[in-house]
Design a protein around this motif. Sequence first.
Motif, PDB file in Angstrom:
ATOM      1  N   MET A   7       0.834  -1.202   0.000  1.00 32.14           N
ATOM      2  CA  MET A   7       0.000   0.000   0.000  1.00 32.14           C
ATOM      3  C   MET A   7       0.867   1.250   0.000  1.00 32.14           C
ATOM      4  O   MET A   7       0.520   2.263  -0.605  1.00 32.14           O
ATOM      5  N   GLU A   8       2.029   1.189   0.669  1.00 31.57           N
ATOM      6  CA  GLU A   8       2.942   2.334   0.686  1.00 31.57           C
ATOM      7  C   GLU A   8       3.440   2.643  -0.726  1.00 31.57           C
ATOM      8  O   GLU A   8       3.522   3.806  -1.119  1.00 31.57           O
ATOM      9  N   MET A   9       3.738   1.604  -1.498  1.00 32.08           N
ATOM     10  CA  MET A   9       4.173   1.817  -2.873  1.00 32.08           C
ATOM     11  C   MET A   9       3.042   2.412  -3.701  1.00 32.08           C
ATOM     12  O   MET A   9       3.272   3.264  -4.566  1.00 32.08           O
ATOM     13  N   ASN A 218      11.594  -5.628 -12.113  1.00 30.92           N
ATOM     14  CA  ASN A 218      12.744  -6.164 -11.385  1.00 30.92           C
ATOM     15  C   ASN A 218      12.725  -5.747  -9.912  1.00 30.92           C
ATOM     16  O   ASN A 218      12.851  -6.582  -9.004  1.00 30.92           O
ATOM     17  N   GLU A 219      12.569  -4.446  -9.666  1.00 28.17           N
ATOM     18  CA  GLU A 219      12.707  -3.930  -8.301  1.00 28.17           C
ATOM     19  C   GLU A 219      11.443  -4.093  -7.467  1.00 28.17           C
ATOM     20  O   GLU A 219      11.505  -4.490  -6.303  1.00 28.17           O
ATOM     21  N   ASN A 220      10.296  -3.774  -8.037  1.00 27.23           N
ATOM     22  CA  ASN A 220       9.061  -3.845  -7.254  1.00 27.23           C
ATOM     23  C   ASN A 220       8.545  -5.273  -7.119  1.00 27.23           C
ATOM     24  O   ASN A 220       8.141  -5.694  -6.035  1.00 27.23           O
ATOM     25  N   ALA A 312       3.879  -7.656  -7.822  1.00 24.53           N
ATOM     26  CA  ALA A 312       4.457  -7.844  -6.488  1.00 24.53           C
ATOM     27  C   ALA A 312       3.421  -8.432  -5.539  1.00 24.53           C
ATOM     28  O   ALA A 312       3.729  -9.305  -4.714  1.00 24.53           O
ATOM     29  N   LYS A 313       2.185  -7.973  -5.660  1.00 20.73           N
ATOM     30  CA  LYS A 313       1.103  -8.504  -4.822  1.00 20.73           C
ATOM     31  C   LYS A 313       0.889  -9.986  -5.102  1.00 20.73           C
ATOM     32  O   LYS A 313       0.755 -10.795  -4.171  1.00 20.73           O
ATOM     33  N   PRO A 319       7.056  -4.456  -2.393  1.00 24.89           N
ATOM     34  CA  PRO A 319       7.579  -3.690  -3.527  1.00 24.89           C
ATOM     35  C   PRO A 319       8.550  -2.580  -3.139  1.00 24.89           C
ATOM     36  O   PRO A 319       9.232  -2.049  -4.017  1.00 24.89           O
ATOM     37  N   ILE A 320       8.622  -2.256  -1.871  1.00 25.50           N
ATOM     38  CA  ILE A 320       9.559  -1.224  -1.419  1.00 25.50           C
ATOM     39  C   ILE A 320      10.962  -1.796  -1.255  1.00 25.50           C
ATOM     40  O   ILE A 320      11.956  -1.196  -1.677  1.00 25.50           O
TER      41      ILE A 320
END
Length: 334
Positions: A7-9, A218-220, A312-313, A319-320
């Motif tokens: 949720m922060e992302m 890649n990152e998230n 990510a979910k 994801p952070i």
Amino acid sequence: MRRFLGMEMLELIRSLPNQIEEALQYELPLLEMPKRIFICGMGGSAIAGDITKTLAKNSKIAIEVVRDYSLPSYATKGDLLIASSYSGDTEETISAFEDGKSKNLTLLAISSGGKLENLAQKYEVPHIKIPQGYPPRTALGYLLTPIVKVLKNLGIIDDKTFEDYIKLPKFLQSLQEEFEKENSLAIELASKYYRRIPVIYTSTALYPVALRWKAQINENSKAFCHTMEFPEMNHNEINGIKNPAGRCEDLWVTFLQDEEDHPRVKLRFEITKELIENSIQGYSIIESKGSNWVHRIFYLIYLGDYVSLYLAKFYKEDPIAIPRISELKRRLSQ
């Protein structure tokens, strides 16, 4: 939307329009017209340079993005070096900035602080300070907008493009509801990518958008993603989507397309789909949307950001967090 890990992302993705509006108000230095422009950065900071090149596609001044410790041998006095490092401590960018100083380039630094800010003060060159506290990949508005505005002031980005950029925040806000619906295109694409290997194909003009998708996935999402541009893909990679058959069957290909794609590139997309469809899991065709080039680019960029969040979910990833990048930096610092 119900709250979930990430949720922060989501809030950070939603902040992009506000970042652009805020950064448009920055006071910027007046610079002389350069012979060439080098934009130095890595990761989330470098993508701003890639997108700048796309926005300034009609520029008669060469713009080159440098992801390395040093500048090309032909960089010289009269060129402009824009060093972009969100943290201000990216070692490759710091090194390239020092290289630019030694070669007497005009220097401009963008960061939230760090060594880059200190070097700018030491060398008495302009530094644009942006807010702290963001993962670099989520600070695109802060990293990109000052560069766009600098190039507009130099006449490298034209008035129409800049006017469209000013209207971009409102356009992005209109997309948030669309991309956050339960049956959104972003969720559909993420479901296609889940437990498969996403492959992003697009034109050379839109290749920076594909790079953004790859980096965000890649990152998230903590997932592998491959990209390639057309027409180059047709001169090698098209022949390789066959073996190993078991791996190629896990590919989900996405074609990012735009109404201004070259007619021959459009034809290549169509033929390529037909030639590879029996070797891959499937494909999606995504058309850019918007009334102008700037908005169509960012429609695709913003869509990719949301896709990476939903993927990510699906993988139950935060994801952070970027644990491997953090560990790599820790070991390099020893």
